[in-house]
Design a protein around this motif. Structure first.
Motif, mmCIF file in Angstrom:
data_model
loop_
_atom_site.group_PDB
_atom_site.id
_atom_site.type_symbol
_atom_site.label_atom_id
_atom_site.label_comp_id
_atom_site.label_asym_id
_atom_site.label_seq_id
_atom_site.Cartn_x
_atom_site.Cartn_y
_atom_site.Cartn_z
ATOM 1 N N THR A 58 18.492 11.790 69.873
ATOM 2 C CA THR A 58 20.721 11.554 69.634
ATOM 3 C C THR A 58 21.178 12.469 71.167
ATOM 4 O O THR A 58 21.213 13.750 71.746
ATOM 5 N N ARG A 77 27.498 12.063 68.417
ATOM 6 C CA ARG A 77 27.556 12.481 66.901
ATOM 7 C C ARG A 77 28.663 11.147 66.693
ATOM 8 O O ARG A 77 29.812 11.203 67.131
ATOM 9 N N LYS A 119 31.309 9.854 63.252
ATOM 10 C CA LYS A 119 31.524 10.943 61.991
ATOM 11 C C LYS A 119 32.542 8.944 61.438
ATOM 12 O O LYS A 119 33.398 8.577 62.130
ATOM 13 N N TYR A 166 22.144 7.354 68.370
ATOM 14 C CA TYR A 166 23.035 8.395 67.705
ATOM 15 C C TYR A 166 22.542 9.037 66.347
ATOM 16 O O TYR A 166 22.152 7.735 66.024
ATOM 17 N N ALA A 167 24.229 10.191 65.767
ATOM 18 C CA ALA A 167 24.086 10.331 64.463
ATOM 19 C C ALA A 167 25.153 10.774 64.365
ATOM 20 O O ALA A 167 26.313 10.862 64.420
ATOM 21 N N VAL A 168 25.075 8.688 62.894
ATOM 22 C CA VAL A 168 25.843 8.638 62.459
ATOM 23 C C VAL A 168 26.540 9.889 61.303
ATOM 24 O O VAL A 168 25.333 9.745 59.815
ATOM 25 N N ASP A 169 27.428 10.214 61.290
ATOM 26 C CA ASP A 169 27.452 11.786 59.537
ATOM 27 C C ASP A 169 29.388 11.816 59.510
ATOM 28 O O ASP A 169 30.125 11.571 59.688
ATOM 29 N N ASP A 211 30.272 15.232 59.489
ATOM 30 C CA ASP A 211 30.417 15.511 60.964
ATOM 31 C C ASP A 211 32.065 16.562 61.465
ATOM 32 O O ASP A 211 32.869 15.893 61.021
ATOM 33 N N ASN A 257 32.480 17.878 64.457
ATOM 34 C CA ASN A 257 33.587 17.904 65.521
ATOM 35 C C ASN A 257 31.956 16.517 66.184
ATOM 36 O O ASN A 257 31.249 16.944 66.960
ATOM 37 N N PRO A 258 32.327 15.340 66.163
ATOM 38 C CA PRO A 258 32.087 14.361 66.476
ATOM 39 C C PRO A 258 32.267 13.972 67.982
ATOM 40 O O PRO A 258 33.186 14.782 68.520
ATOM 41 N N HIS A 259 31.616 13.268 68.591
ATOM 42 C CA HIS A 259 32.058 12.608 69.451
ATOM 43 C C HIS A 259 33.284 11.487 69.680
ATOM 44 O O HIS A 259 33.732 11.140 70.636
ATOM 45 N N TYR A 292 39.651 17.972 66.204
ATOM 46 C CA TYR A 292 38.042 17.452 66.321
ATOM 47 C C TYR A 292 38.151 17.410 67.686
ATOM 48 O O TYR A 292 38.322 17.332 68.792
#
Length: 393
Positions: free
Chosen positions: A2, A5, A7, A24-27, A30, A32-34, A48
């Motif tokens: 990953t 991140r 959101k 990618y980590a999709v949440d 989240d 504090n995403p990028h 954020y």
């Protein structure tokens, strides 16, 4: 592994999210995403701290703190045109529903379920004249705002044998070139308003357009015209519209933004913010938003940003590091950047710069890694908003 991140806020169509790979980590939870993909919810970028970019799956960005994002070097994207067909697809039927008294006709037909079956046919024949309407063909359509939606609506009017006038305070030549030649583009908004039997609004919400449709605007319209708002609610001064309906200056108000006062008025027809609510539109917006976000996170490339200039660059095979520098658009910044890198013996493979008049955006490709001290020296300049390194394997 990953790398980013993401959101999601609201229900984002899976057609877009499926384009994101394993990096990618999709949440949706989240904190504090990028990157963020959002539809209509309010987003304050201050919430954020590591946010790099936000993509709005739609055209309007009045639900996002864009000015704050610009100050922090956060790129805001939208998806112009992705929902255009959906909006146009709804506007014409809604106009037809009003002109042909279809809503009242349907209600009448439903009421016939309460009478004996052998009386239905006679009741229909005796009372159908009460619902006689008029046709769209031959009417004059005025389109205020000639973006992708406005252009398609204007062209659709021509295809329905209407006369069409259009006005845009800041026209895009790309959009204007897509207008059918039969559409008359006026140089002043009042010239469109004075001609139109039906005025349809297709403008973004900003400080110049908020409350723009006020008593003065309506006074320039043809008496007895119909006003249509499938753009944004705050564009319209609701009190002025209701007063115009009461006086007869407006025949009707058709809107995608119901409010208690509007829905109570007998001369209004409203839908519950359905303009972009089709499976096709949501899929198009999702795919477009994800592609924009991914290109920015991976390469620093920008298309359809509302606060940064559009810029794209393909790194060559010799590029090790891509340096992104976002700065206030003031004289001397490009010289400062190149001199700083040159003084430290850094070899620049390519340097691309674009500006939108407020923000300068630089894509600088380097053959080697960048020393942290050099990056700190660049970042220390008071007009550098943000720096970012992208490393290629």
């Amino acid at each position: 592994m990953t790398s980013f991140r993401i959101k999601t806020i609201n229900a984002i169509a899976p057609e877009g999210l499926e384009l994101l790979g394993d990096e990618y980590a999709v949440d949706p939870d989240d904190s504090n995403p990028h990157g963020i993909v959002v539809r209509s919810s309010q987003v304050d970028v201050d919430d954020y701290p590591e946010l790099l970019a936000l993509a709005r799956a739609g055209a309007g960005v009045n639900n996002i703190t864009v000015d704050k994002a610009t100050e922090k070097g956060i790129c805001i994207f939208n998806t112009p045109g992705a929902n255009a067909n959906a909006v146009v697809d709804l506007v014409f039927p809604m106009i037809g529903i009003w002109l042909r008294n279809i809503y009242q006709g349907i209600a009448f037909c439903k009421s016939l379920a309460e009478i004996p079956p052998d009386q239905v046919s006679g009741e229909v024949e005796s009372r159908k004249a009460a619902f006689r309407g008029v046709e769209i063909a031959g009417k004059t359509l005025g389109v205020i705002g000639l973006g992708q939606i406005g252009v398609r609506l204007a062209n659709g009017g021509i295809q329905r044998f209407m006369k069409v006038y259009g006005f845009d305070p800041f026209p895009s030549l790309d959009n204007i070139h897509n207008l059918l030649p039969e559409v008359t583009v006026t140089r002043a908004m009042r010239d469109t308003l004075a001609q139109a039997d039906i005025v349809s609004l297709h403008l973004p919400v900003n400080e110049k357009t908020k409350g723009m449709v006020n008593a003065d605007f309506i006074s320039k319209m043809k008496p007895g015209a119909i006003l249509v708002n499938y753009a944004r609610g705050p564009i319209v001064d609701e009190d002025a519209v209701l007063a115009a309906l009461d006086s007869g200056q407006l025949e009707a108000f058709i809107s995608d933004f119901p409010t208690p006062a509007v829905i109570r008025h007998p001369k209004t027809l409203t839908t519950p913010h359905l303009g972009a609510s089709t499976a096709e539109s949501e899929g198009n917006c999702s795919r477009m938003a994800v592609r924009e976000l991914s290109a920015y996170l991976h390469y620093g490339n920008i298309t359809h940003s509302v606060n940064f200039p559009n810029i794209e660059s393909i790194p060559s095979s010799t590029v090790h590091t891509r340096l992104i520098i976002i700065n206030n658009d003031v004289p001397g910044l490009i010289g400062f950047i190149t001199n700083t890198l040159g003084n430290h013996g850094v070899n620049i493979v390519s340097f691309k710069n674009e500006s939108n008049g407020r923000v300068g955006y630089n894509i600088i490709d380097l053959e080697s890694a960048l020393d942290a001290k050099i990056l700190a020296e660049l970042t220390a300049n008071k007009d550098v908003i943000r720096t970012r390194e992208i490393t290629f394997s």
